[in-house]
Design a protein around this motif. Structure first.
Motif, PDB file in Angstrom:
ATOM      1  N   ASN A   1       0.797  -1.232   0.000  1.00  0.00           N
ATOM      2  CA  ASN A   1       0.000   0.000   0.000  1.00  0.00           C
ATOM      3  C   ASN A   1       0.827   1.277   0.000  1.00  0.00           C
ATOM      4  OD1 ASN A   1      -3.060  -0.797   0.500  1.00  0.00           O
ATOM      5  ND2 ASN A   1      -1.827  -2.191   1.730  1.00  0.00           N
ATOM      6  N   THR A   2       2.130   1.164   0.211  1.00  0.00           N
ATOM      7  CA  THR A   2       2.958   2.383   0.286  1.00  0.00           C
ATOM      8  C   THR A   2       4.206   2.336  -0.592  1.00  0.00           C
ATOM      9  OG1 THR A   2       4.237   1.537   2.169  1.00  0.00           O
ATOM     10  CG2 THR A   2       2.234   2.768   2.671  1.00  0.00           C
ATOM     11  N   CYS A   3       4.598   1.157  -1.038  1.00  0.00           N
ATOM     12  CA  CYS A   3       5.816   0.926  -1.845  1.00  0.00           C
ATOM     13  C   CYS A   3       7.054   1.604  -1.253  1.00  0.00           C
ATOM     14  CB  CYS A   3       5.625   1.312  -3.302  1.00  0.00           C
ATOM     15  SG  CYS A   3       5.478   3.061  -3.699  1.00  0.00           S
ATOM     16  N   ILE A   4       7.228   1.470   0.068  1.00  0.00           N
ATOM     17  CA  ILE A   4       8.444   1.988   0.698  1.00  0.00           C
ATOM     18  C   ILE A   4       9.638   1.259   0.096  1.00  0.00           C
ATOM     19  CG2 ILE A   4       9.723   2.177   2.870  1.00  0.00           C
ATOM     20  CD1 ILE A   4       7.067   2.448   4.313  1.00  0.00           C
ATOM     21  N   VAL A   5      10.564   2.012  -0.454  1.00  0.00           N
ATOM     22  CA  VAL A   5      11.635   1.449  -1.274  1.00  0.00           C
ATOM     23  C   VAL A   5      12.544   0.514  -0.495  1.00  0.00           C
ATOM     24  CG1 VAL A   5      13.571   2.009  -2.788  1.00  0.00           C
ATOM     25  CG2 VAL A   5      11.561   3.500  -2.729  1.00  0.00           C
TER      26      VAL A   5
END
Length: 222
Positions: A154-158
């Motif tokens: 849901n956030t695609c934190i790298v």
């Protein structure tokens, strides 16, 4: 923020479907929630990536943000938009599945988690990197894998593309799959639209296609 976004978008779609007046406050609240989550995710990615110690110890993971101040600002904005657009797409697809049949939500989320955990087990990568033993190791690993999966989807934190977390390939594929599923949810909603609403509704399928494609475009550019 994740369940809140789903509920807000679901409520907004219901409002449009029933031809009621749309509150600007409600729309503003949704946009604010999405951007706030995107901003938080961007801060996490930015702070981790620009940490000199992390860049020195693991340069193959950290260091994608350039050293130039102007480019860093641009990258931060893009990270925010990327996370916000992904959350919006995920929330939209979940809301549409809820409107068609709540069972679709269980199939979507449950099936995704089963596939993720199955490939972790098959690759002998299920147990989390925290040094624990026995039943506690299993419980913590199970919970952490699910928590990380839900957050990343849901956030695609790298930083969660790290091999100890989701891994680069799965991280990338999950982002693409999110928009594929959103397109599928719009199509499914379109096939059930008349049965759900009849003709007396302002919720246009063309509008949903435009929103979905627009979110995908923002994510691709970001």
């Amino acid at each position: 923020a994740i369940p809140g976004s789903v509920l807000q978008i679901y409520a907004l779609l219901n409002t449009v479907m029933k031809r009621k007046d749309i509150s600007r406050v409600a729309v503003g609240s949704i946009i604010s929630s999405l951007l706030t989550t995107g901003f938080t995710a961007a801060v996490i990615s930015y702070d981790f990536d620009t940490d000199p110690k992390k860049r020195k110890e693991t340069p193959h993971i950290y260091g994608f943000i350039p050293d130039n101040a102007k480019l860093r600002s641009i990258m931060f904005v893009l990270l925010t938009l990327s996370s916000a657009s992904l959350l919006a797409a995920r929330s939209l697809s979940t809301a549409l599945f809820l409107m068609v049949d709540p069972n679709w939500v269980g199939i979507y989320i449950g099936g995704d988690l089963v596939i993720y955990l199955a490939q972790k087990i098959l690759r002998n990568d299920f147990f989390y990197w925290i040094p624990l033993e026995g039943v506690l190791d299993f419980i913590v690993s199970f919970l952490m894998r699910i928590i990380v999966k839900v957050i990343v989807d849901n956030t695609c934190i790298v930083q969660f593309r790290h091999p100890n977390e989701e891994g680069g390939i799965y991280w990338s594929l999950s982002m693409v799959l999110a928009f594929v599923v959103t397109l599928g949810s719009v199509y499914l909603f379109g096939t059930e639209r008349e049965e759900l609403m009849g003709d007396a509704s302002d919720l246009s399928i063309d509008f949903l296609w435009s929103v979905t494609i627009g979110l995908a475009g923002v994510w691709i550019i970001a």
